[in-house]
Design a protein around this motif. Structure first.
Motif, PDB file in Angstrom:
ATOM      1  N   LEU A   1       0.822  -1.216   0.000  1.00  0.00           N
ATOM      2  CA  LEU A   1       0.000   0.000   0.000  1.00  0.00           C
ATOM      3  C   LEU A   1       0.855   1.263   0.000  1.00  0.00           C
ATOM      4  N   VAL A   2       2.102   1.155   0.456  1.00  0.00           N
ATOM      5  CA  VAL A   2       3.017   2.292   0.417  1.00  0.00           C
ATOM      6  C   VAL A   2       3.769   2.340  -0.913  1.00  0.00           C
ATOM      7  N   ALA A   3       4.136   1.165  -1.428  1.00  0.00           N
ATOM      8  CA  ALA A   3       4.927   1.098  -2.658  1.00  0.00           C
ATOM      9  C   ALA A   3       4.146   1.600  -3.867  1.00  0.00           C
ATOM     10  N   VAL A   4       2.841   1.351  -3.907  1.00  0.00           N
ATOM     11  CA  VAL A   4       2.042   1.790  -5.053  1.00  0.00           C
ATOM     12  C   VAL A   4       2.029   3.321  -5.180  1.00  0.00           C
ATOM     13  N   PRO A   5       1.757   4.096  -4.111  1.00  0.00           N
ATOM     14  CA  PRO A   5       1.837   5.558  -4.258  1.00  0.00           C
ATOM     15  C   PRO A   5       3.235   6.045  -4.631  1.00  0.00           C
ATOM     16  N   VAL A   6       4.277   5.382  -4.119  1.00  0.00           N
ATOM     17  CA  VAL A   6       5.640   5.769  -4.495  1.00  0.00           C
ATOM     18  C   VAL A   6       5.856   5.548  -5.985  1.00  0.00           C
ATOM     19  N   CYS A   7       5.388   4.419  -6.493  1.00  0.00           N
ATOM     20  CA  CYS A   7       5.509   4.146  -7.917  1.00  0.00           C
ATOM     21  C   CYS A   7       4.689   5.144  -8.735  1.00  0.00           C
ATOM     22  N   VAL A   8       3.506   5.478  -8.253  1.00  0.00           N
ATOM     23  CA  VAL A   8       2.668   6.464  -8.938  1.00  0.00           C
ATOM     24  C   VAL A   8       3.366   7.817  -8.983  1.00  0.00           C
ATOM     25  N   LEU A   9       4.006   8.201  -7.871  1.00  0.00           N
ATOM     26  CA  LEU A   9       4.716   9.475  -7.828  1.00  0.00           C
ATOM     27  C   LEU A   9       5.891   9.480  -8.804  1.00  0.00           C
ATOM     28  N   SER A  10       6.631   8.371  -8.879  1.00  0.00           N
ATOM     29  CA  SER A  10       7.744   8.301  -9.827  1.00  0.00           C
ATOM     30  C   SER A  10       7.241   8.367 -11.260  1.00  0.00           C
TER      31      SER A  10
END
Length: 263
Positions: free
Chosen positions: A141-150
Motif C-alpha cells: 500500500l506504500v509502494a504503489v503511491p511511491v511508484c505512482v509518484l515516480s
C-alpha cells in the motif's frame, strides 16, 4: 514562490484536474477498459507458469501498465487540450511557473491511473480466482503511491517536450510499450538484453515497479521493498529537477518559434 504556496497550488491543481478528467467520457472509457484487457491477457500468459505467485504478479503488473498508459497519454492529452481550449498561452504567460502548472496535470493522470491497480486486482479475483496473498500487504500500500509518484515525475519530464509538439500523441504512442518493457512493469528486466540494463536502471519507473513486485511476491525481504522505493523517490526528484530546467528552455524556444498555439 514559497513552498507552502507551491504545495497548495499542486493540491488544488490535482483536485481540479482529477475532477475534470473524471467527467471526460474518453478518459473514463480508457481508464476502465484498457487495464482490464491488460489484466486478462497477462493472467492467461502467466497462468502456464508453475509459480503460485505468478497470477497475482500478472494482475499487479497489468495495473502498473494501466497507470503508465494513463500518465503518458494523460500528460500529452492535457497539453493538447489546453491548445484546443486556447488556454495554453495564458498558462505560459501567467506568473506561476509552467512547471507548477504541468505538475498537477501529470499527478492527476497518475491518480486517475491508480484505479487501474484496484480494477485489475478485483478483476483477477472475481474472474480468475487470483488469491490475494501479498508478501507485504502494508508495504504494498506504500509502494504503489511511491511508484505512482515516480511515474508522475517522469510524465512531467515528458510533458516538457509535449509543449513543442503540434500533436503530443505523435510522441506518446511509440513510448507506451517500450517504457513498460524497460521498466519491468509486467516482465522482469532480467529477461531483456544486457544492453538495455543501463536504460532500465535510469528510469524511476523501474525501481518503483520493483518495489511493488517485491511487496507482492513471496520471498522478498523488507529491505528488498524499501531500497527500490528510496531509489525511485531519488530518481523521481532528479527527473523533476531536470524537467524544470528543460521546461524553461522549451518554453523559451516555443515562444521564439511561436508554436504554442499550434493545434
Amino acid at each position: 514562490m514559497t513552498v507552502s504556496r507551491a504545495l497548495r497550488l499542486t493540491v488544488v491543481g490535482v483536485r481540479t484536474h482529477v475532477s475534470y478528467m473524471s467527467r471526460s467520457p474518453l478518459e473514463i472509457t480508457f481508464a476502465v477498459l484498457v487495464p482490464l484487457v491488460y489484466a486478462t491477457l497477462a493472467v492467461y500468459l502467466f497462468r502456464a507458469a508453475a509459480d503460485p505467485d505468478q497470477p497475482l504478479t500478472a494482475v499487479v503488473g497489468a495495473g502498473l501498465m494501466g497507470i503508465w498508459s494513463s500518465v503518458l497519454f494523460g500528460s500529452g492529452g492535457a497539453v493538447q487540450n489546453q491548445r484546443w481550449l486556447g488556454t495554453l498561452e495564458t498558462l505560459v504567460s501567467s506568473p506561476t511557473p509552467l512547471s507548477l502548472v504541468l505538475l498537477p496535470i501529470t499527478l492527476a493522470t497518475a491518480v486517475i491511473g491508480t484505479y487501474a491497480m484496484g480494477a485489475t486486482v478485483v478483476w483477477g479475483v472475481v474472474l480468475f480466482d487470483v488469491p490475494l496473498d501479498f508478501a507485504h500487504p502494508l508495504l504494498f500500500l506504500v509502494a504503489v503511491p511511491v511508484c505512482v509518484l515516480s511515474l508522475g515525475m517522469m510524465g512531467l519530464l515528458l510533458a516538457a517536450t509535449f509543449v513543442l509538439l503540434r500533436n503530443a500523441n505523435a510522441l506518446a504512442n511509440p513510448l507506451d510499450a517500450p517504457v513498460w518493457l524497460l521498466s519491468g512493469l509486467l516482465v522482469p528486466v532480467s529477461v531483456l538484453p544486457d544492453w538495455t540494463r543501463p536504460v532500465s536502471w535510469a528510469l524511476p519507473t523501474t525501481w518503483g515497479s520493483r518495489a511493488v513486485h517485491a511487496a507482492t511476491s513471496g520471498g522478498a525481504s523488507v529491505g528488498e521493498v524499501l531500497t527500490p522505493m528510496a531509489v525511485a523517490l531519488a530518481l523521481g526528484a532528479v527527473y523533476a529537477l531536470v524537467a524544470v530546467l528543460v521546461l524553461g528552455r522549451v518554453e523559451r524556444r516555443a515562444r521564439a518559434a511561436a508554436t504554442l498555439s499550434l493545434a
